[in-house]
Write a protein that holds these residues in place. Structure first.
Motif, PDB file in Angstrom:
ATOM      1  N   SER A 201      64.419 -21.595  56.637  1.00  0.00           N
ATOM      2  CA  SER A 201      63.484 -22.509  56.216  1.00  0.00           C
ATOM      3  C   SER A 201      64.012 -21.993  54.342  1.00  0.00           C
ATOM      4  O   SER A 201      64.358 -20.913  54.144  1.00  0.00           O
ATOM      5  CB  SER A 201      61.991 -20.986  56.236  1.00  0.00           C
ATOM      6  OG  SER A 201      60.934 -21.559  54.936  1.00  0.00           O
ATOM      7  N   SER A 204      59.310 -23.185  51.743  1.00  0.00           N
ATOM      8  CA  SER A 204      58.092 -23.573  51.809  1.00  0.00           C
ATOM      9  C   SER A 204      58.421 -24.651  52.614  1.00  0.00           C
ATOM     10  O   SER A 204      56.999 -24.603  53.839  1.00  0.00           O
ATOM     11  CB  SER A 204      57.438 -24.320  50.658  1.00  0.00           C
ATOM     12  OG  SER A 204      58.270 -25.812  49.841  1.00  0.00           O
ATOM     13  N   ARG A 205      59.268 -25.916  53.152  1.00  0.00           N
ATOM     14  CA  ARG A 205      59.349 -26.655  53.821  1.00  0.00           C
ATOM     15  C   ARG A 205      61.098 -25.612  55.357  1.00  0.00           C
ATOM     16  O   ARG A 205      61.033 -24.421  55.211  1.00  0.00           O
ATOM     17  CB  ARG A 205      60.427 -27.390  53.741  1.00  0.00           C
ATOM     18  CG  ARG A 205      59.664 -28.035  52.660  1.00  0.00           C
ATOM     19  CD  ARG A 205      60.660 -29.696  52.005  1.00  0.00           C
ATOM     20  NE  ARG A 205      60.882 -28.491  51.301  1.00  0.00           N
ATOM     21  CZ  ARG A 205      60.688 -28.965  49.295  1.00  0.00           C
ATOM     22  NH1 ARG A 205      60.785 -29.482  49.399  1.00  0.00           N
ATOM     23  NH2 ARG A 205      61.801 -28.077  49.055  1.00  0.00           N
ATOM     24  N   GLU A 253      54.793 -22.543  61.455  1.00  0.00           N
ATOM     25  CA  GLU A 253      54.102 -22.897  60.256  1.00  0.00           C
ATOM     26  C   GLU A 253      53.119 -22.308  59.503  1.00  0.00           C
ATOM     27  O   GLU A 253      53.340 -22.349  58.469  1.00  0.00           O
ATOM     28  CB  GLU A 253      53.493 -24.085  60.492  1.00  0.00           C
ATOM     29  CG  GLU A 253      54.773 -25.563  60.658  1.00  0.00           C
ATOM     30  CD  GLU A 253      54.121 -26.529  61.911  1.00  0.00           C
ATOM     31  OE1 GLU A 253      52.628 -26.944  61.727  1.00  0.00           O
ATOM     32  OE2 GLU A 253      55.084 -27.674  62.194  1.00  0.00           O
ATOM     33  N   GLU A 319      64.260 -30.560  51.572  1.00  0.00           N
ATOM     34  CA  GLU A 319      63.112 -31.578  51.679  1.00  0.00           C
ATOM     35  C   GLU A 319      63.971 -32.899  52.286  1.00  0.00           C
ATOM     36  O   GLU A 319      66.051 -33.059  51.177  1.00  0.00           O
ATOM     37  CB  GLU A 319      62.701 -31.679  50.550  1.00  0.00           C
ATOM     38  CG  GLU A 319      62.391 -33.636  50.224  1.00  0.00           C
ATOM     39  CD  GLU A 319      60.502 -33.397  50.035  1.00  0.00           C
ATOM     40  OE1 GLU A 319      60.130 -33.298  49.069  1.00  0.00           O
ATOM     41  OE2 GLU A 319      60.099 -33.906  51.133  1.00  0.00           O
TER      42      GLU A 319
END
Ligand code: AMP
Ligand code: GLY
Length: 428
Positions: A201, A204-205, A253, A319
């Motif tokens: 991680s 956030s992603r 998540e 990302e």
């Protein structure tokens, strides 16, 4: 690029093995490393608990990335200190590593975010803990856990109130596990299959890593004491696409989101231990680091370079990053010193290493060795070697790993003979 790996065990040997072929790295160091690791990386004689020493060294040597292997320096704030000097770090902040560093924090966090886990209570006073454990309404079996880091030893599975009371009193009054035992978590015992789930991680992603399955007990057939891990394989046969989706949605998540919301954005590898119960997957624990020996099978299965992945996590830029995995299986068999996880001898001569390493598809990671090719290798730890092989199928990888194990010998050596066997039988 200059990269420093922090740690000295089999996990760090695997990280160094993976990074040493990265085309972007021109200096790879490991602190403190080991004699085995020194074959692929420059050793830096600073121990993992010398946070000041590591920070001074990293600043002076201007590393572009520091990869932190074990949990203790993470919980002690190594990542925060390095980041404050502008150094990229793969590994969570101390606030984020609390998911591993405090079981009370992690259980209360899961309760706040509706993440499935066993019911629990937290105690700091022995009287209150014992009253709860003796209460006729308390159901057995249950689990008594030291709150803090206890090198995997702070978890007691108790079948009776007497056992549970002894464990809780030992921790809260008897000083067992020191500060780590000043708070205890008492939780319901879950029944099912235990699996591990790894994601990277960037705060956030996240991206999911390949699945693997480890074997924690010392002896064949899951008998004997709990250990750090006696072997593992990848991919796991127990994590199908549906189960993985449930774990991502119900556990991963909300964990990543919840940590960010609480101002503890999680950057690094999140290793979640789960029980697959009849009610679905439930979290047993979080770890803020890679698994050992799971890293030994994960590293060779990536189709590509680990460096950009670790760097993207460290920089908060996952990302569009999508790791690809080789269509090959991997099996790791840990060769341990006789007596491990109890007391064991060190300094025993190891024979057959070169022969084993020359076998097709085989990587022998040094987890606890000393010496070298010239003077000869000796044992220097409980888990001594992680003998790993890749192959077209799990059965091929397993045959190769055990063929290599057969070539290595020392007095009182011990390994399990059934790593990955259940998985192969299940698929047959
Ligand atoms: P932990 O360090 O919390 O993962 O605990 C170590 C081991 O104890 C786990 O790998 C499980 O095998 C076992 N364990 C921990 N918590 C539970 C639980 N609530 N129910 C059943 N087994 C557990
Ligand atoms: N293999 C278990 C662990 O790394 O905690």
């Amino acid at each position: 690029m200059r990269v420093l790996v922090v740690g000295s065990g089999g996990r760090e040997a695997a990280l160094v093995w993976a990074l040493h072929t990265s085309p972007s790295i021109d200096r790879l160091c490991c602190a403190p490393g080991s004699a085995g690791i020194a074959r692929l990386a420059e050793r830096v004689p600073i121990s993992v608990d010398d946070i000041d020493g590591l920070v001074d060294h990293a600043v002076a040597e201007r590393y572009d990335l520091v990869v932190v292997g074990p949990e203790a320096p993470l919980c002690a704030g190594l990542s925060d200190r390095l980041r404050s000097h502008g150094i990229d770090v793969f590994g969570p902040s101390a606030a984020a590593a609390e998911l591993e560093g405090s079981k009370a924090f992690s259980k209360e966090f899961m309760a706040r975010h509706d993440i499935p886990t066993a019911g629990f209570k937290v105690f700091t006073e022995a009287d209150a803990a014992l009253a709860y454990l003796r209460d006729p309404g308390t159901r057995y079996p249950l689990v008594v856990k030291a709150d803090g880091l206890a090198a995997g030893k702070g978890v007691i599975l108790a079948d009776t109130a007497d056992e549970a009371c002894a464990a809780a009193a030992d921790m809260l009054d008897g000083g067992a596990f020191g500060d780590a035992g000043r708070r205890v978590v008492i939780e319901d015992r879950l029944v099912g299959r235990e699996v591990s789930f790894f994601v990277l991680s960037d705060g956030s992603r996240y991206v999911e890593l390949a699945t693997c399955q480890d074997y924690k007990r010392a002896l064949d057939g899951d008998a004997g004491n709990n250990t750090g891990g006696m072997g593992c394989y990848s991919p796991s046969v127990y994590l199908d696409a549906e189960t993985r989706r449930t774990i991502r949605e119900k556990v991963i998540e909300p964990t990543i989101r919840g940590m960010a919301e609480e101002g503890r954005a999680y950057r690094g590898v999140l290793y979640t231990g789960l029980m697959l119960t009849e009610q679905g997957p439930q979290v047993l624990e979080y770890n803020a680091r890679f698994g050992d020996p799971e890293t030994q099978v994960l590293m060779p299965r990536l189709d590509g370079d680990w460096l950009p992945l670790l760097q993207a996590c460290a920089r908060g830029s996952l990302e569009g990053v999508e790791p690809r995995w080789k269509d090959e299986a991997a099996v790791c068999v840990v060769m341990a010193a006789g007596g491990y996880p109890g007391s064991y001898e060190k300094g025993t001569a190891i024979a057959g290493l070169n022969d084993a390493e020359g076998q097709p598809g085989v990587i022998v990671y040094h987890a606890g060795t000393d010496g070298g090719d010239e003077e000869g290798w000796k044992t220097a730890g409980g888990r001594v070697l992680g003998v790993t092989a890749t192959g077209a199928t799990l059965a091929d990888a397993r045959d190769r790993a055990y063929a290599a194990v057969e070539r290595i010998r020392w007095d009182a050596e011990h390994h399990r003979t059934d790593i990955a066997l259940d998985a192969i039988k299940r698929d047959a």
